[in-house]
Design an enzyme around this catalytic site. Sequence first.
Site, PDB file in Angstrom:
ATOM      1  N   HIS A  27     -15.216 -44.949  11.839  1.00  0.00           N
ATOM      2  CA  HIS A  27     -14.558 -46.579  12.811  1.00  0.00           C
ATOM      3  C   HIS A  27     -12.857 -45.757  13.450  1.00  0.00           C
ATOM      4  CE1 HIS A  27     -11.905 -44.553   8.951  1.00  0.00           C
ATOM      5  NE2 HIS A  27     -10.957 -45.454   9.876  1.00  0.00           N
ATOM      6  N   ASP A  28     -13.635 -44.070  13.625  1.00  0.00           N
ATOM      7  CA  ASP A  28     -12.325 -43.847  13.681  1.00  0.00           C
ATOM      8  C   ASP A  28     -12.678 -43.653  15.118  1.00  0.00           C
ATOM      9  OD1 ASP A  28     -10.048 -44.542  12.207  1.00  0.00           O
ATOM     10  OD2 ASP A  28     -10.580 -42.973  11.478  1.00  0.00           O
ATOM     11  N   GLU A  58     -10.739 -36.984   2.962  1.00  0.00           N
ATOM     12  CA  GLU A  58     -10.460 -36.762   4.999  1.00  0.00           C
ATOM     13  C   GLU A  58      -9.513 -35.747   4.873  1.00  0.00           C
ATOM     14  OE1 GLU A  58     -10.295 -39.697   8.661  1.00  0.00           O
ATOM     15  OE2 GLU A  58      -8.240 -40.018   6.705  1.00  0.00           O
ATOM     16  N   ASP A  99     -12.078 -46.642  -0.355  1.00  0.00           N
ATOM     17  CA  ASP A  99     -11.161 -45.896   0.437  1.00  0.00           C
ATOM     18  C   ASP A  99     -10.259 -45.940   0.075  1.00  0.00           C
ATOM     19  OD1 ASP A  99      -9.817 -44.838   3.241  1.00  0.00           O
ATOM     20  OD2 ASP A  99     -11.307 -45.370   3.782  1.00  0.00           O
ATOM     21  N   ASP A 132     -16.452 -60.157   5.822  1.00  0.00           N
ATOM     22  CA  ASP A 132     -15.735 -59.840   4.387  1.00  0.00           C
ATOM     23  C   ASP A 132     -17.055 -59.637   3.405  1.00  0.00           C
ATOM     24  OD1 ASP A 132     -17.813 -61.995   4.635  1.00  0.00           O
ATOM     25  OD2 ASP A 132     -15.626 -63.653   5.347  1.00  0.00           O
ATOM     26  N   ASP A 175     -19.886 -61.532   8.732  1.00  0.00           N
ATOM     27  CA  ASP A 175     -18.852 -62.758   8.509  1.00  0.00           C
ATOM     28  C   ASP A 175     -19.418 -64.032   7.692  1.00  0.00           C
ATOM     29  OD1 ASP A 175     -16.415 -65.021   8.209  1.00  0.00           O
ATOM     30  OD2 ASP A 175     -16.805 -64.851  10.747  1.00  0.00           O
ATOM     31  N   ASP A 208      -8.052 -40.959   2.164  1.00  0.00           N
ATOM     32  CA  ASP A 208      -7.115 -40.787   3.977  1.00  0.00           C
ATOM     33  C   ASP A 208      -6.389 -40.020   3.694  1.00  0.00           C
ATOM     34  OD1 ASP A 208      -7.084 -42.853   6.096  1.00  0.00           O
ATOM     35  OD2 ASP A 208      -5.354 -42.770   6.010  1.00  0.00           O
ATOM     36  N   ASP A 256     -14.879 -67.395  10.125  1.00  0.00           N
ATOM     37  CA  ASP A 256     -13.404 -66.718  10.550  1.00  0.00           C
ATOM     38  C   ASP A 256     -13.127 -65.912  11.863  1.00  0.00           C
ATOM     39  OD1 ASP A 256     -13.570 -65.486   9.002  1.00  0.00           O
ATOM     40  OD2 ASP A 256     -11.677 -65.235   8.108  1.00  0.00           O
TER      41      ASP A 256
HETATM   42  O1  ISL Z   1      -8.066 -41.554  14.144  1.00  0.00           O
HETATM   43  C1  ISL Z   1      -7.778 -40.880  14.723  1.00  0.00           C
HETATM   44  C2  ISL Z   1      -7.550 -40.439  16.520  1.00  0.00           C
HETATM   45  O2  ISL Z   1      -8.093 -41.125  17.123  1.00  0.00           O
HETATM   46  C3  ISL Z   1      -7.552 -40.155  13.985  1.00  0.00           C
HETATM   47  O3  ISL Z   1      -5.764 -38.902  14.483  1.00  0.00           O
HETATM   48  C4  ISL Z   1      -6.754 -41.083  12.598  1.00  0.00           C
HETATM   49  O4  ISL Z   1      -5.840 -41.611  12.669  1.00  0.00           O
HETATM   50  C5  ISL Z   1      -7.256 -39.852  11.577  1.00  0.00           C
HETATM   51  O5  ISL Z   1      -8.842 -39.428  11.655  1.00  0.00           O
HETATM   52  C6  ISL Z   1      -6.672 -40.379  10.123  1.00  0.00           C
HETATM   53  O6  ISL Z   1      -7.494 -41.798   9.840  1.00  0.00           O
HETATM   54  C7  ISL Z   1      -7.482 -41.981   8.549  1.00  0.00           C
HETATM   55  O7  ISL Z   1      -6.193 -42.817   8.725  1.00  0.00           O
HETATM   56  C8  ISL Z   1      -5.060 -43.732   9.888  1.00  0.00           C
HETATM   57  C9  ISL Z   1      -6.344 -44.543   9.704  1.00  0.00           C
HETATM   58  O8  ISL Z   1      -6.028 -45.575  11.107  1.00  0.00           O
HETATM   59  C10 ISL Z   1      -7.705 -44.250   9.975  1.00  0.00           C
HETATM   60  O9  ISL Z   1      -8.433 -45.246  10.435  1.00  0.00           O
HETATM   61  C11 ISL Z   1      -7.858 -43.598   9.156  1.00  0.00           C
HETATM   62  O10 ISL Z   1      -9.377 -43.033   9.040  1.00  0.00           O
HETATM   63  C12 ISL Z   1      -4.129 -44.244   9.127  1.00  0.00           C
HETATM   64  O11 ISL Z   1      -4.484 -44.995   7.547  1.00  0.00           O
END
Ligand code: ISL
Length: 656
Positions: free
Chosen positions: A371-372, A299, A128, A59, A51, A236, A55
């Site tokens: 991040h997932d 992805e 992305d 960013d 950050d 994505d 906030d």
């Molecule tokens: O995060 C998941 C399981 O916990 C995955 O099923 C994920 O939703 C999937 O890999 C798709 O992810 C992508 O699209 C989603 C978004 O929420 C994720 O952050 C992104 O990486 C919808 O846009």
Amino acid sequence: MDPENAPCPMGAESAPCPMGAESAPCPMGAESAPWWTRAVVYQVYPRSFQDSDGDGIGDLGGILQRLDHLADLGVDVLWLSPIYPSPQADNGYDISDYQDVDPLFGSLAQLDELIAALHRRGMKLVMDLVVNHTSDEHPWFEESRASRTSPKRDWYWWRPPRRGMAGGDPGAEPTNWQSFFSGPMWDYDEPSGEYYLHLFDRRQPDLNWENPEVRHAVYSMMRWWLDRGVDGFRMDVINMISKDVAADGHLHDGPPLHGSALGDGSASYLCGPRIHEFLQEMHREVFAGRDAALLTVGEMPGVTVEQARLFTDPGRAEVDMVFQFEHVGLDQGSSKWDLRPLRMRDLKASLGRWQAGLADVGWNSLYWDNHDQPRAVSRFGDDSPAFRRDSATCLATLLHLHRGTPYVYQGQEIGMANYPFASVDDFRDIESVNHFGTAMVAGQDPIAVLAAMRRMSRDNARTPVQWDDTEHAGFTLGTPWLPVNPDHGEWNAAAQRKDDTSVLAHYRRLIALRHENPVVALGDFAMLLPDHEHVYAFTRTLGREVLLVVCNLSRTTYRLADLLPQALDARLVLGNLPDEDAELLRPWEARVLSTWSRPDGRARGGTHARDRSAGPRLRTDGQCPAGYTTGTGRGRERPTGTRARRTPCAARHPCS
Ligand code: ISL
């Protein structure tokens, strides 16, 4: 030019010939390999990175402040998770304007600054691209939902209630598909009397790629970003853009899901009938003519090896590499919340099959964290104090020595671990929050639901990056949107920067090794010990160079002589533990060994495995052996262990 020092004829963005090839011709493939085969990608999830305005949300200004961290690590590409205007229902994966920057993150001018700053440092920026769906606040959707006769009605998937049922009644959804984020994949729009499709949250309506106007609007937006200087896209859920729709517009129910009134619709939207056509069209319309310098990553949840070959076969011109999920699904049963112990045999079978399946055609991404996903050191490693550093570096070594392009997710390079979530109120992620609500309605035990969320929630990956040991870890001067992990006093980048044995230092060495040594990028892969329950071992071979990689994913000590006797004669290229006993493979130890095979099949040199270098050392007379010269390349001076002893030598380029 001295032919011995001439680069291989690989074009402007060429790699050197493989070390150890000596006077042999460059092995096939090395000359023409794309730049991203030896690149490492670093993912920034902007809201949690840095950050700059107090906030509590990361960013672009913050990213600009931290570019030296990336340069120091040696990564080649920054993949930036979404920074576009968005209501932030899914932290930016719900976009309301594709051609601007959300004020939360900064401005377009700062993005231009970021592109320029990265390029100055020799790095690229990959954006992305979230075009399976938009936000429900995107003007396209607002126009589409305005009326059944809207010119944009067909830009999304609108369908009447199930025949004989009234809109909004339970079960009246056009299909029985269950959303990735719980509940049905359809939301009823009362004013127009129809449902719209959303594979994810109801605030993320799916675009209708059957409509050529949609596709061309997306392509035009992509060209706009490329013209601005971005170097490619991480796309994505791109394998979900084609839906299996009948000629009369009908969509099909999927098989019922156990314990749910809903069904699995994946057969209708994973790699649908027109997916290759759409990606080839995108390539023609957007990338053709400039693709060599770009990176395109698809992805693709649920993609198979066979499909991935098609998506990434350069001859078909679709995407450069896939980002697949098989290995991160191995510790789960019916859903990600249904946790199972990971069996090493399954991991080897999966990763090994992907290595074999893409050996001759295609390319894969390599990752543990993003991040997932929860933090890998907590999930696949051992985050107890005694083994956290060793297991983080062991997992990293295993991954980075595979064939494919490695991805480092922010914080992974300092061994960041899962967060100790106390109650349901600590979670912010839409997937976790929706799951808890649905599970409670279904009467599940809140303690058990919470226990699974603690281990698997995506929020584990989203706590702020731990830069130093100050109050909010140097992430913000305000209140962070998600709390900083309390372990940041000990686990932070500032401390690791000063420590040559840190996780950070090890990542630096792994990345340098891939840059320097083409066997890491391009070598053939062969799995060893496929049934061993703790030791993961494999070879990588290019020309006459053979790397043997041995990783002990356990707290048990093993005798190498019992497992891989060939390892005892080999020379240590890179290890993650102090240099003490060549014969024992200690808990969470990882070794990259060079066996330098000769045409007669015997190991070359016989240098003892304790000699940590990427090439042979100076002879006692101070000269390099024939075919070598004193190394000067990036990281060459100390690419391996923590205690460099004598100057290593680098291979002369043998091609002329
Ligand atoms: O995060 C998941 C399981 O916990 C995955 O099923 C994920 O939703 C999937 O890999 C798709 O992810 C992508 O699209 C989603 C978004 O929420 C994720 O952050 C992104 O990486 C919808 O846009």
